[in-house]
Design an enzyme around this catalytic site. Structure first.
Site, PDB file in Angstrom:
ATOM      1  N   HIS A  56      67.666  31.132 -21.864  1.00 23.55           N
ATOM      2  CA  HIS A  56      68.751  30.148 -21.937  1.00 23.55           C
ATOM      3  C   HIS A  56      70.049  30.881 -22.303  1.00 23.55           C
ATOM      4  O   HIS A  56      70.011  31.890 -23.010  1.00 23.55           O
ATOM      5  CB  HIS A  56      68.386  29.147 -23.033  1.00 23.55           C
TER       6      HIS A  56
ATOM      7  N   ASP B 103      63.026  32.414 -29.474  1.00 21.98           N
ATOM      8  CA  ASP B 103      63.725  31.133 -29.293  1.00 21.98           C
ATOM      9  C   ASP B 103      62.669  30.070 -29.040  1.00 21.98           C
ATOM     10  O   ASP B 103      62.096  29.992 -27.953  1.00 21.98           O
ATOM     11  CB  ASP B 103      64.696  31.269 -28.118  1.00 21.98           C
TER      12      ASP B 103
ATOM     13  N   GLN C  86      62.095  25.274 -26.845  1.00 23.68           N
ATOM     14  CA  GLN C  86      61.242  24.495 -25.938  1.00 23.68           C
ATOM     15  C   GLN C  86      59.767  24.592 -26.323  1.00 23.68           C
ATOM     16  O   GLN C  86      58.912  24.087 -25.602  1.00 23.68           O
ATOM     17  CB  GLN C  86      61.425  24.974 -24.497  1.00 23.68           C
TER      18      GLN C  86
ATOM     19  N   LYS D   3      65.091  18.538 -29.931  1.00 26.01           N
ATOM     20  CA  LYS D   3      64.074  18.685 -28.879  1.00 26.01           C
ATOM     21  C   LYS D   3      62.678  18.445 -29.447  1.00 26.01           C
ATOM     22  O   LYS D   3      61.667  18.632 -28.783  1.00 26.01           O
ATOM     23  CB  LYS D   3      64.169  20.081 -28.258  1.00 26.01           C
TER      24      LYS D   3
ATOM     25  N   CYS E 126      71.567  25.674 -17.974  1.00 27.41           N
ATOM     26  CA  CYS E 126      71.990  26.725 -18.921  1.00 27.41           C
ATOM     27  C   CYS E 126      71.119  27.971 -18.796  1.00 27.41           C
ATOM     28  O   CYS E 126      70.863  28.654 -19.794  1.00 27.41           O
ATOM     29  CB  CYS E 126      71.973  26.229 -20.363  1.00 27.41           C
TER      30      CYS E 126
HETATM   31  N1  PMP Z   1      67.034  27.794 -25.904  1.00 23.76           N
HETATM   32  C1  PMP Z   1      66.334  27.062 -25.042  1.00 23.76           C
HETATM   33  C2  PMP Z   1      65.104  27.657 -24.400  1.00 23.76           C
HETATM   34  C3  PMP Z   1      66.743  25.762 -24.753  1.00 23.76           C
HETATM   35  O1  PMP Z   1      66.051  25.038 -23.878  1.00 23.76           O
HETATM   36  C4  PMP Z   1      67.892  25.232 -25.388  1.00 23.76           C
HETATM   37  C5  PMP Z   1      68.399  23.832 -25.107  1.00 23.76           C
HETATM   38  N2  PMP Z   1      68.372  23.462 -23.761  1.00 23.76           N
HETATM   39  C6  PMP Z   1      68.584  26.042 -26.279  1.00 23.76           C
HETATM   40  C7  PMP Z   1      68.115  27.313 -26.517  1.00 23.76           C
HETATM   41  C8  PMP Z   1      69.824  25.591 -26.971  1.00 23.76           C
HETATM   42  O2  PMP Z   1      69.528  24.572 -27.873  1.00 23.76           O
HETATM   43  P1  PMP Z   1      70.706  23.779 -28.617  1.00 23.76           P
HETATM   44  O3  PMP Z   1      71.671  23.366 -27.543  1.00 23.76           O
HETATM   45  O4  PMP Z   1      70.011  22.627 -29.233  1.00 23.76           O
HETATM   46  O5  PMP Z   1      71.322  24.705 -29.600  1.00 23.76           O
END
Ligand code: PMP
Length: 406
Positions: free
Chosen positions: A124, A201, A204, A227, A365
């Site tokens: 991401h 990270d 997910q 999430k 993203c």
């Molecule tokens: N890492 C991953 C794998 C994600 O899916 C996401 C959110 N789509 C994020 C980071 C970023 O999370 P946040 O916008 O809640 O900070």
């Protein structure tokens, strides 16, 4: 073992009972954010209705109660991640802020010219850009780790790219586009042989399968509450105690200090020195309620249910002519990113929305991941514990109608 019944969860989540464009809502955008059970909504209402106060200061009852609730939240997160101590948990706004915290504190102190940060292509943007920013400042390099055609991280390439220049590996525990769940424990063990640290990270991952930072030996683990059936604006950073103890504070302000004078400042102990300013106290209360709710179903049982649903969805979607799902590695989370030949992903999302089905379209993203497949955009159905096979059937029927109409 005891199975998981999605109807149990569905009963708890009020928003799933509304309609959209005349149809019962099908929420297949869980990768973006999850819907909230009434246990979380009620925890927020009850906090603001009867316990609201600032924390860590003031000698009154409400301050004490709010502080206890906040620190209970920290202990709950620590248990949830398999961390030995609550002191390893720092509350942040979410995954993004947690990655930036590590980049700006640990990264600034530990990266130098020629050092390398290995980042798989499927990451991401929030696990790419903070590393690019600090690498530029420290004249270090961000090195992409390629993918295999099935969406898994090329483990041979990873092993080849690791070297004594590698300071950090930043890897997702589950990809938000391809659903890939890499062998984090094995990758961490390999990285540690070169003295590299590993940031995982878990944005997910945490909602979908059990996580244990002690078992995986991750140095840093980050996730977002929203999430995980919790409110937005709250998340956490886990870091190994010795790393956290060696990191300089990031933001300065109240709560993070011990004593302040114009000649000298001393900081509060770990983890409080990383939580400047008034925190998201109600967010922590909501996060604790969400973790309690999820774990009450049994995380293994939830994971098994979601895997079954993924298999069902893959087979059902195979009936749609021209539909291609990205990623086929085994052991994925229930994320189905797909293209439909000749149809703009944005049109897929618009058309499904007319039938009450929420999917996301775009680059998610994760532009490098999509470009690895020659794409700039795709549609994505990301499933959660309250989704059902009937909802998958509605998706497939809607896609077949779309196919017929073009
Ligand atoms: N890492 C991953 C794998 C994600 O899916 C996401 C959110 N789509 C994020 C980071 C970023 O999370 P946040 O916008 O809640 O900070």
């Amino acid at each position: 073992g005891a199975g998981f019944d999605p109807e149990q969860a569905r009963r708890d989540v009020p928003i799933l009972h509304r309609t959209v464009n005349g149809h019962p809502l099908v929420w297949f955008d869980n990768g973006a954010t999850t819907q909230k059970p009434r246990q979380v909504i009620e925890a927020l209402a009850s906090y603001y209705g009867s316990a609201n106060s600032n924390i860590h200061r003031g000698a009154h009852t409400l301050a004490r109660e709010a502080t206890e609730a906040y620190e209970e939240g920290r202990a709950t997160v620590a248990r949830f991640l398999g961390a030995a101590s609550p002191d390893s948990v720092v509350f942040t706004r979410g995954t993004t802020e947690a990655v930036n915290l590590v980049a700006q504190t640990w990264g600034r102190a530990n990266l130098g010219p020629g050092d390398e940060i290995l980042v798989p292509v499927l990451e991401h943007h929030s696990n790419i850009v903070p590393w690019q920013m600090i690498a530029k400042e420290r004249r270090a390099r961000v090195v992409p780790v390629p993918l295999r055609a099935d969406g898994s991280i090329d483990q041979d390439a990873f092993a080849d790219l690791l070297s004594f220049r590698t300071r950090l590996v930043a890897v997702s525990h589950a990809s938000n586009v391809l659903g890939t769940v890499p062998p984090v424990r094995r990758m961490t063990a390999l990285a540690h042989r070169y003295g590299a640290k590993v940031l995982v990270d878990g944005a997910q991952a945490v909602a979908h399968f059990p996580v244990d930072v002690t078992e995986s030996d991750a140095d840093f683990y980050v996730f977002s509450g929203h999430k995980l059936y919790a409110p937005t604006g709250i998340g956490a950073l886990y870091a190994k105690p010795d790393l956290l103890a060696g990191m300089a504070p990031w933001q300065g302000g109240g709560n993070m200090i011990d004593t302040v004078d114009f000649g000298r400042v001393t900081f509060a102990p770990v983890p409080h020195c990383f939580e400047a300013g008034t925190g998201h106290i109600s967010g922590v209360v909501g996060l604790k309620a969400a973790i309690d709710w999820l774990t009450s179903f049994g995380r293994e049982a939830v994971a098994a249910y979601e895997t079954g649903l993924l298999e069902y969805a893959q087979q059902a979607l195979a009936a749609v002519p021209g539909l291609a799902v990205l990623g086929s590695a085994p052991g994925r989370i229930a994320v189905l990113t797909f293209t439909l030949a000749g149809v703009d992903p944005a049109d897929i999302a618009r058309r499904l929305d007319q039938e009450g089905i929420a999917v996301r379209a775009g680059h998610h993203c994760a532009q490098p991941a999509l470009r690895a497949y020659g794409l700039e955009a795709a549609a994505r159905a990301s499933l959660a514990l309250y989704n059902t096979a009937e909802e998958v059937d509605r998706l497939v029927a809607a896609l077949l109608r779309l196919r017929r109409d073009i």
